[in-house]
Write a protein that holds these residues in place. Structure first.
Motif, short mmCIF file in Angstrom:
data_model
loop_
_atom_site.label_atom_id
_atom_site.label_comp_id
_atom_site.label_asym_id
_atom_site.label_seq_id
_atom_site.Cartn_x
_atom_site.Cartn_y
_atom_site.Cartn_z
N VAL A 173 0.86 -1.20 0.00
CA VAL A 173 0.00 0.00 0.00
C VAL A 173 0.89 1.23 0.00
CG1 VAL A 173 -1.81 1.25 1.21
CG2 VAL A 173 -1.74 -1.25 1.33
N LEU A 259 3.73 1.79 7.47
CA LEU A 259 2.50 2.57 7.32
C LEU A 259 1.53 2.43 8.50
CD1 LEU A 259 1.36 4.53 5.29
CD2 LEU A 259 0.28 2.61 4.11
N ARG A 262 2.26 4.88 11.08
CA ARG A 262 1.76 6.24 10.84
C ARG A 262 0.30 6.37 11.26
NH1 ARG A 262 3.41 8.18 4.89
NH2 ARG A 262 2.19 10.10 4.94
N VAL A 263 -0.48 5.34 10.96
CA VAL A 263 -1.90 5.36 11.31
C VAL A 263 -2.04 5.34 12.83
CG1 VAL A 263 -4.07 4.06 11.15
CG2 VAL A 263 -2.54 4.20 9.16
N ILE A 341 -5.46 -1.07 6.68
CA ILE A 341 -5.14 -0.88 8.09
C ILE A 341 -6.40 -0.31 8.74
CG2 ILE A 341 -3.59 0.29 9.71
CD1 ILE A 341 -1.96 0.70 6.85
#
Lengths: 356, 243, 183
Positions: A173, A259, A262-263, A341
């Motif tokens: 992603v 990633l 980050r979320v 996610i």
């Protein structure tokens, strides 16, 4: 490419960062979601006197890279899961032969053909090594295009310093995500490393050099593994990288890489504003695993929630790092439609751990 | 000779053809003044000992992967001289795909396949080049075309490839054939030096141990039985020299 | 300022271009932008979805999970799958030339735009995406129309320079209210 701030796909950011840092050879075979890297280098490497070489298979890719590395020059190979499988023999070989290179695995869903969308299921293969034998290589897991750029010169330095393959991993992603990036940190450094001491450039003015990873006496194999383990120990002592947030008084810590990191950071920030004592750790190096930050966690931490795009891989390293000092739970999810996610699910887990 | 370590004891078996091939390579490297910029990539198998007796830089590749290693090396140092030294197991079995693509691409490297028809190092098992009805530990009743296919004619497979600048099957079965082999090998080296493309020589060689034969008998078998199926022949020569 | 947007449609409708142009326009305004996309498995005729986050600060999570401020539905085939992407209180623009009845969804504001018909009247059916974007700029101000117009030139580059005029025309027509249809 004069301007320093660009809007690019992360796979292309990886390729452009290589170019700007002075890497001139890229070996690859088409595979989703990593093909964007070779499309980019095919279009741009020749402008700087470099070459993208499309080999007939990932077996050929990693072995071409081996030959190039033997000349003392730094090359790169990029791939995704099934291609990364095929490269394992060569990665083990390069590690044994102490040949530096840069590798990229854009992780997809597996095993088997799986799915071409993103996952973080190659954590074990990246950190434990998919080849036979005892060996570890540095593994960097950037969470944004900017971090790819920031880490590239670091990775190049470690490849030459430790004479080892260095691996980048990102989920598919992130690999296909497009974002704004500033290339200022991507300075040309490759040419500043002298490889004349060990490269196999022809026996002129010196005795012959032979690259041997096999044994002629049983002590050869023993010595090789000891040397590799000493490198791994040095890396573990010196090379751990992570991002941390609000750990001082945390009761619950969320841990995620790439990633999902980050979320999760955004969710943790949100909850902190509500006054909840939640902290955050994002490993940037997967090997060496940043166990130092876990060792230094305050006594207030009673639970660590590990979030991954797999069904529980990095969580094992977290458990080893905390060694029973607090509870460790896991939320994993793989594949399906966007968003892969599930922020809502992470929020639900946190709500259960930290009742309002 | 500076390139060849004549004083060393070979770890090859008595009568093995690998020593002859190594000697020929060393002579040509000396005669063409290539030593300073030569890199030999050896495969896994008895061919992997080749560089032990040579004063040249060498890389021991993983099994079957000498050719991509040589390809990457040549990309990095295009003015260096690169050749691979592989057995028929390494080159024609596990490494066949890499051989075909390098040949077709015209990669300017020289590949030497020492063909003795068995996996010598691991004890004489069947290779793609084992002749029909020849017995080995993994075809104890003899190679059967229905079960195992026929001997793979690797040289013939590359005849139609435009990238190939020199292609020949040579032999070390007799002194005359050894002299001829040196000439063929010289052309293959020249093809690379003149950047004409890919060069390949298959050198038929005996494995008395793997074949369970006396040395003399093994050379006779090589000259007759093997050459009947795999004839000594020059297939492509874009160099134009005598061979 | 942070805005999350979803652009969904059928392959070939230019929804990925809508997403890209939104990002480039945001960059014109010195904001940050992140875009991700999904396609159907098939090479032709599948669905295409672009997810965009633009912000004047560093962008944390780039993911959109039922929290889009703006959701553009350009084709009936993706309405069911993506109407849920809009946040409660968000804006849902739908291409009423193709999506014949108003989608069913609570607590969002609908914007009916006959983008395909309007673009057809301008002489280029394929500029429906730009018409819709122009309209969106007028209704929400998510990015200024001038930023969209100048970003368009950069997006199309030298190779597709000849397409700048018609697409800018569609952007501005959309901005101006297009065919003056009822909102």
């Amino acid at each position: 490419m004069e301007s320093n701030t660009l809007f690019m796909k992360n796979s292309e950011i990886f390729a452009e960062a290589m170019i700007r840092c002075g890497i001139r050879y890229h070996f690859a075979y088409p595979i989703t979601p990593a093909t964007d890297v070779m499309k980019y280098t095919a279009a741009h490497f020749h402008k700087v006197g470099g070459r993208m070489f499309q080999a007939e298979s990932e077996l050929a890719v990693i072995n071409c890279l081996t030959g190039l590395a033997a000349t003392g020059q730094l090359g790169c190979a990029s791939t995704s899961g099934p291609g990364f499988d095929l490269m394992q023999e060569g990665i083990g070989f390069m590690t044994a032969a102490e040949l530096p290179c840069i590798l990229l695995d854009n992780m997809r869903v597996g095993p088997g053909d799986g799915d071409i969308i993103g996952s973080q299921q190659d954590y074990f293969m990246a950190t434990r090594g998919g080849s036979h034998g005892d060996y570890y290589i540095p593994v960097y897991a950037p969470a944004s295009g900017q971090e790819i750029v920031d880490l590239m010169p670091v990775a190049i330095d470690r490849a030459f310093t430790y004479r080892t393959p260095v691996l980048f991993v990102m989920d598919g992603v992130m690999a296909q995500m497009i974002e704004t990036v500033d290339f200022t940190p991507a300075k040309e450094t490759v040419s500043s490393y002298d490889t004349g001491e060990w490269s196999y450039t022809g026996a002129k003015d010196r005795g012959k050099r032979a690259l041997i990873t096999g044994s002629y006496a049983h002590s050869d194999g023993e010595q090789m593994v000891k040397k590799l383990m000493a490198k791994a120990e040095a890396m573990t002592a010196k090379e751990q990288l992570w991002e941390e947030y609000e750990l001082e008084d945390a009761e619950v810590v969320v841990c995620a890489f790439g990633l999902p990191g980050r979320v999760c950071r955004e969710i943790v920030q949100e909850r902190r504003k509500q006054g909840e004592k939640i902290g955050f750790i994002r490993p940037i190096t997967l090997f060496p695993f940043p166990e130092k930050v876990f060792a230094g966690l305050p006594g207030s931490v009673r639970e660590i929630l590990v979030v991954e795009m797999n069904y529980g891989q990095m969580v094992q390293d977290v458990r080893l790092a905390v060694n029973g000092r607090c509870n460790v739970s896991h939320y994993g999810h793989v594949g399906g439609d966007q968003p892969m996610i599930k922020a809502r699910e992470v929020r639900n887990r946190l709500a259960a751990l930290v009742p309002a | 000779m500076k390139t060849f370590r004549e004083e060393k004891n070979f770890s090859w078996c008595p009568g093995c053809g690998h020593g002859i091939v190594a000697r020929l390579c060393a002579e040509l490297i000396e005669e063409n003044n290539l030593r300073d910029r030569t890199c030999c990539v050896v495969g896994i198998g008895c061919g992997g000992f080749h560089h032990h007796y040579m004063e040249i830089d060498a890389l021991e590749a993983a099994h079957g992967r000498s050719i991509p290693v040589a390809t990457g090396y040549k990309l990095g140092l295009p003015d260096n001289f690169v050749y691979t030294l592989q057995g028929d197991g390494d080159c024609a079995s596990i490494g066949l795909a890499e051989l075909m693509h390098a040949a077709n691409r015209g990669t300017p490297i020289t590949v030497i396949m020492v063909n003795n028809g068995v996996f010598g190092m691991t004890g004489g098992q069947m290779s793609p080049e084992t002749l029909i009805s020849q017995k080995t530990p993994t075809c104890p009743f003899g190679r059967d075309a229905k079960l195992h296919g026929n001997p793979l004619k690797v040289s013939e497979m590359m005849q139609e490839m435009d990238g190939v600048a020199y292609l020949a099957r040579l032999s070390v079965a007799t002194p005359t054939l050894v002299r001829k082999a040196k000439k063929g090998l010289a052309q293959a080296f020249k093809a690379q030096e003149e950047k004409l493309g890919f060069s390949f020589v298959e050198i038929l060689s005996p494995c008395p141990t793997g074949w369970n034969m006396k040395v003399v008998d093994s050379y006779q078998r090589l000259a007759k039985e093997v050459a009947e199926i795999l004839p000594v022949k020059e297939f492509i020569n874009k160099v134009g020299g005598e061979s | 300022m942070k805005k999350k947007l979803v652009f969904a449609g059928s392959g070939g409708q230019g929804v990925i271009s809508m997403a890209t142009l939104t990002c480039l326009a945001a960059i014109e305004c010195k904001w940050n932008a992140v875009m991700s996309q999904t396609y159907g498995i098939e090479q032709r005729g599948g669905t295409a979805v672009g997810f965009v986050v633009i912000s004047d600060e560093e962008i944390g999570s780039p993911m959109i999970e039922e929290d889009a401020d703006i959701c553009c539905l350009m084709h009936p085939m993706i309405v069911d799958a993506h109407i849920k992407d809009a946040a409660s209180g968000g804006i849902v623009l739908y291409n009423s030339s193709l999506v014949k009845s108003e989608p069913v969804r609570e607590s969002v504001e609908f914007l009916s735009v006959p983008a395909t018909d309007a673009a057809q009247e301008l002489g280029e059916r394929r500029a429906a995406n730009m018409f819709a974007l122009g309209r969106l700029s007028a209704e929400t101000g998510f990015v200024p129309i001038e930023a969209l117009c100048s970003a368009l030139e950069k997006m199309l580059g030298e190779k597709k320079k000849h397409l700048v005029e018609i697409n800018q025309k569609a952007l501005r027509a959309g901005y101006a209210g297009g065919c003056n249809e009822e909102k």
